[in-house]
Motif scaffolding. Structure first.
Motif, PDB file in Angstrom:
ATOM      1  N   GLU A 248       0.822  -1.215   0.000  1.00 58.93           N
ATOM      2  CA  GLU A 248       0.000   0.000   0.000  1.00 58.93           C
ATOM      3  C   GLU A 248       0.856   1.266   0.000  1.00 58.93           C
ATOM      4  O   GLU A 248       0.470   2.295  -0.545  1.00 58.93           O
TER       5      GLU A 248
ATOM      6  N   LYS B  71       2.800  11.031   3.640  1.00 61.33           N
ATOM      7  CA  LYS B  71       2.068   9.782   3.392  1.00 61.33           C
ATOM      8  C   LYS B  71       2.094   8.855   4.604  1.00 61.33           C
ATOM      9  O   LYS B  71       1.615   7.724   4.531  1.00 61.33           O
TER      10      LYS B  71
ATOM     11  N   GLU C 291      -5.565  15.757   0.997  1.00 66.25           N
ATOM     12  CA  GLU C 291      -5.658  14.525   0.213  1.00 66.25           C
ATOM     13  C   GLU C 291      -4.796  13.414   0.810  1.00 66.25           C
ATOM     14  O   GLU C 291      -5.185  12.232   0.771  1.00 66.25           O
ATOM     15  N   LEU C 292      -3.652  13.774   1.409  1.00 67.28           N
ATOM     16  CA  LEU C 292      -2.804  12.772   2.053  1.00 67.28           C
ATOM     17  C   LEU C 292      -3.427  12.279   3.355  1.00 67.28           C
ATOM     18  O   LEU C 292      -3.325  11.095   3.699  1.00 67.28           O
TER      19      LEU C 292
ATOM     20  N   ASP D 224      -6.674  12.083   3.921  1.00 71.23           N
ATOM     21  CA  ASP D 224      -7.768  11.187   3.531  1.00 71.23           C
ATOM     22  C   ASP D 224      -7.239   9.804   3.146  1.00 71.23           C
ATOM     23  O   ASP D 224      -7.810   8.775   3.530  1.00 71.23           O
ATOM     24  N   LYS D 225      -6.138   9.766   2.411  1.00 75.85           N
ATOM     25  CA  LYS D 225      -5.563   8.478   2.000  1.00 75.85           C
ATOM     26  C   LYS D 225      -5.050   7.694   3.196  1.00 75.85           C
ATOM     27  O   LYS D 225      -5.214   6.466   3.276  1.00 75.85           O
ATOM     28  N   SER D 226      -4.429   8.385   4.137  1.00 75.94           N
ATOM     29  CA  SER D 226      -3.911   7.708   5.329  1.00 75.94           C
ATOM     30  C   SER D 226      -5.055   7.165   6.179  1.00 75.94           C
ATOM     31  O   SER D 226      -4.961   6.044   6.713  1.00 75.94           O
ATOM     32  N   ARG D 227      -6.121   7.934   6.314  1.00 81.48           N
ATOM     33  CA  ARG D 227      -7.278   7.446   7.070  1.00 81.48           C
ATOM     34  C   ARG D 227      -7.863   6.195   6.435  1.00 81.48           C
ATOM     35  O   ARG D 227      -8.193   5.220   7.135  1.00 81.48           O
ATOM     36  N   ALA D 228      -7.976   6.200   5.123  1.00 76.42           N
ATOM     37  CA  ALA D 228      -8.534   5.051   4.419  1.00 76.42           C
ATOM     38  C   ALA D 228      -7.638   3.829   4.571  1.00 76.42           C
ATOM     39  O   ALA D 228      -8.117   2.700   4.779  1.00 76.42           O
ATOM     40  N   LEU D 229      -6.333   4.027   4.479  1.00 74.72           N
ATOM     41  CA  LEU D 229      -5.396   2.908   4.597  1.00 74.72           C
ATOM     42  C   LEU D 229      -5.418   2.329   6.009  1.00 74.72           C
ATOM     43  O   LEU D 229      -5.421   1.099   6.182  1.00 74.72           O
TER      44      LEU D 229
ATOM     45  N   ARG E 252      -8.458   0.242   6.351  1.00 73.17           N
ATOM     46  CA  ARG E 252      -8.355  -0.992   5.570  1.00 73.17           C
ATOM     47  C   ARG E 252      -7.472  -2.030   6.268  1.00 73.17           C
ATOM     48  O   ARG E 252      -7.739  -3.231   6.212  1.00 73.17           O
TER      49      ARG E 252
END
Length: 288
Positions: free
Chosen positions: A27, A78, A106-107, A109-114, A117
């Protein structure tokens, strides 16, 4: 007939620990979906691994007697560092919290999603600047460990201010570029050249930039010592990996060094930086 040497496995090449998440490395684009190593990301991973070796003993000490350690990672980007710390330490510990602080939404949001997951449920990500984070209601009143890996310009100073306000037990900092002191040196260059031969140290623009960075980190260390921290300065990794290579580790002892505060003020005065920087480092500016 001689047999050829066996090719090291991915785990051996990356020096992975038992139980380390390959999914996380994929990821973070350190591994491809086919399990091959992304060489562009390998250098970043080596820096993070090396930094982990300094942070892990601090976390082990802080997690004794059932304490749940907290860590704030400033300028998280990230969140390489935060995710690796969680995967290698917090996950097995079963307690504690990591806060990633990053101004690019945007970073975050991506970290929260990862994190969701991967089930890293004790990670939180805040869309804030380092300077604004000290007043964030989402953060506890005290943070045990403050990290800042290549936080640019004055963000490292903001991370130090955050650590002091949050009564951090330890700060682990890898400073990045810092233009403020260099700008101050340039502004008074003609006067300083006439006043002292030491001004030759920053007569040329390249030297001004490098000396400005050096002075800034010296001032940061003195500020931490004057605030009750024991400070160690070392290299993060070899120069072939990063020119921004200085690692500052500060551990709270409660012993505030008066001599550090005196030397801090003397350096500011010597380089004509008192008016611009004295408040930044906890000193009052008194005009002549």
């Amino acid at each position: 007939m001689k047999q050829g040497k066996s090719v090291p496995s991915v785990s051996e090449q990356l020096d992975l620990r038992p139980g380390q998440s390959l999914e996380l490395l994929q990821e973070l684009h350190i591994l491809t979906r086919e399990g091959r190593i992304n060489q562009d990301s390998r250098r970043k991973l080596k820096q993070v691994y090396h930094l982990f070796q300094f942070i892990e003993p601090l976390l082990q000490e802080l997690s004794r007697d059932g304490h749940a350690p907290t860590l704030a990672d400033h300028g998280a980007g990230k969140s390489y560092l935060g995710f690796i710390l969680y995967d290698l330490f917090f996950k097995a510990l079963g307690r504690g919290q990591i806060y990633g602080i990053e101004w690019r939404a945007e970073l975050v949001d991506k970290s929260r999603a990862l994190a969701a997951r991967l089930g890293f449920d004790r990670m939180a990500f805040l869309n804030l600047s380092v300077a604004a984070s000290a007043e964030a209601v989402e953060l506890p009143a005290q943070i045990d460990v403050v990290t800042a890996l290549h936080a640019c310009d004055t963000a490292t100073d903001d991370a130090i201010a955050f650590g002091l306000q949050k009564r951090a037990r330890a700060l682990v900092l890898v400073p990045c570029c810092q233009a403020e002191v260099a700008a101050c040196l340039r502004q008074g260059k003609a006067l300083q050249l006439a006043r002292t031969p030491l001004a030759e140290l920053w007569r040329h623009p390249l030297h001004t930039r490098e000396l400005g960075s050096q002075i800034t980190n010296v001032l940061r260390c003195l500020h931490l010592e004057a605030s009750g921290y024991q400070v160690t300065v070392t290299e993060l990794v070899g120069w072939e990996h990063s020119m921004k290579n200085e690692l500052i580790i500060a551990r709270y002892t409660g012993q505030k060094k008066r001599s550090a505060a005196e030397r801090l003020r003397a350096i500011l005065a010597e380089f004509g930086l008192e008016q611009a920087l004295a408040p930044r480092f906890g000193l009052e500016f008194v005009p002549d």
